[in-house]
Design a protein around this motif. Structure first.
Motif, short mmCIF file in Angstrom:
data_model
loop_
_atom_site.label_atom_id
_atom_site.label_comp_id
_atom_site.label_asym_id
_atom_site.label_seq_id
_atom_site.Cartn_x
_atom_site.Cartn_y
_atom_site.Cartn_z
N PHE A 253 19.17 52.38 38.10
CA PHE A 253 19.67 51.03 37.90
C PHE A 253 18.38 50.62 36.89
CE2 PHE A 253 21.90 51.90 41.82
CZ PHE A 253 23.01 51.77 41.41
N ARG A 254 16.90 50.88 37.17
CA ARG A 254 16.26 50.20 36.30
C ARG A 254 16.29 50.61 34.89
NH1 ARG A 254 12.70 51.83 39.21
NH2 ARG A 254 11.39 53.55 37.81
N SER A 255 16.51 52.15 34.89
CA SER A 255 16.92 52.42 33.46
C SER A 255 18.04 52.09 32.93
CB SER A 255 16.85 54.27 33.64
OG SER A 255 17.28 54.63 32.21
N LEU A 256 19.25 51.90 33.55
CA LEU A 256 20.23 51.06 33.00
C LEU A 256 20.03 49.70 32.40
CD1 LEU A 256 23.24 51.99 32.70
CD2 LEU A 256 23.69 50.59 34.74
N LEU A 257 19.21 49.16 33.27
CA LEU A 257 18.96 47.78 33.00
C LEU A 257 17.93 47.63 31.75
CD1 LEU A 257 18.90 44.69 33.25
CD2 LEU A 257 16.88 44.97 34.91
N VAL A 258 17.00 48.33 31.94
CA VAL A 258 15.90 48.39 30.66
C VAL A 258 16.19 49.12 29.46
CG1 VAL A 258 13.47 48.80 30.15
CG2 VAL A 258 14.05 48.15 32.48
#
Length: 342
Positions: free
Chosen positions: A42-47
């Protein structure tokens, strides 16, 4: 025979104001699990899926407004601190940044190349937070275990409640305060509320009265408490009435709930409340940077004036003031001395 050294660590900065360099910096910064504490997917998706496709160009333009011939203010101010400190201590001093270059690994390597085996590492953050102090220590330990297993590192702890720091900050503010002002605003960098809960070892934080309790074991890890404590101690030194002072939190990201009250919305409404002459200071930072020079000094002034404010006084950080260098020296020498006691 062991040899000692000092590593000063600050946040970091892009290598230039080019969009691609800002994107690279933001990628490393925002993908840190202690900064955006989502699971990796989810962090990768957001960032990498959203933020890095929209924010780098805007951030690059913001960096251009504070960039100088010497480069990034944060970097060259930290270099000046190093230079001044080196003149008054008898051990090697280097700098490292949590993100980008010169990295923590680069700083440690420069010290070990000089024969250093015991390092005092100083995270240049007055208050403790998982996205500042904690991530610096985690990174330094990873680097040490991977590349320098034989060296020892002693960490300078957050110094928000040290009298030498409070005296230093209060005197710096006193010298820069205008003769007349309606209010003094302490704007601290914000963090998501969940960060406060995550760092609370007692699991009792309610973001309310626990910050004001005299004896609470969570205080050593509570960023919110430490911000209010700095403010309380400084205004006591300055002799200011509490009603003339306010605490706010800046630089929020995304739609999560961050600590309140927010700096920007507060600035927009002060004029309507009759506060026309404002002084503002940012004690979460010891060195001026994008978040102080652009967000507060420039954008903050526009927000204040748009809301009916008239006189806006940004008070610079401690930067390389001699009194601050003396505090850095004392805090580092305390930790250097601990090596002799081991």
């Amino acid at each position: 025979m062991s040899k000692k050294g000092i590593l000063l660590v600050n946040l970091g900065s892009p290598r230039s104001t080019k969009t691609e360099d800002v994107r690279e910096y933001l990628d490393e910064f925002l993908m840190d699990e202690k900064v955006i504490d989502y699971r990796w997917f989810f962090r990768s998706l957001l960032v990498q899926g959203i933020i890095l496709n929209t924010r780098p160009k805007k951030s690059a333009e913001a960096y251009k407004t504070v960039w100088t011939e010497e480069g990034s203010p944060l970097i060259f101010i930290t270099e000046r601190i190093k230079t001044k400190l080196q003149k008054i201590v008898d051990v090697p001093v280097e700098i490292g940044m949590r993100y980008a270059e010169p990295s923590i690994e680069t700083g440690i390597r420069k010290l070990t190349d000089q024969g250093v085996t015991e390092i005092v590492l100083f995270p240049l953050y007055p208050q403790y937070a998982m996205s500042t102090t904690e991530t610096v220590i985690d990174k330094a330990e990873d680097v040490r275990k991977k590349h320098f297993p034989d060296i020892k590192i002693n960490y300078v702890q957050p110094f928000y409640n040290r009298e030498i720091y409070i005296d230093c900050l209060a005197e710096s503010i006193r010298e820069k305060l205008p003769e007349t002002f309606d209010a003094l605003q302490f704007s601290y960098h914000g963090v998501p509320e969940r960060h406060i809960f995550k760092t609370d070892p007692t699991n009792t934080c309610n973001l309310n009265d626990c910050c004001s309790r005299d004896d609470n074991p969570s205080h050593q890890f509570c960023y919110r408490h430490q911000c209010f404590k700095v403010t309380e101690q400084v205004i006591k030194k300055l002799g200011l009435p509490k009603e003339k002072v306010m605490v706010t939190f800046q630089s929020r990201l995304g739609n999560d709930k961050w600590m309140e009250p927010y700096t920007d919305t507060t600035l927009e409404n002060l004029g309507k409340k009759g506060i026309k002459n404002l002084a503002i200071v940012c004690p979460a930072f010891v060195s001026d940077c994008l978040e102080t020079l652009e967000e507060i000094s420039v954008e903050g002034k526009e927000q204040f004036e748009h809301g009916g404010g008239e006189v806006y006084n940004y008070i610079p950080c401690l930067n390389d003031e001699d009194r601050w260098i003396d505090v850095v020296k004392i805090l580092c020498e305390e930790k250097l001395h601990e090596f002799y006691l081991i």
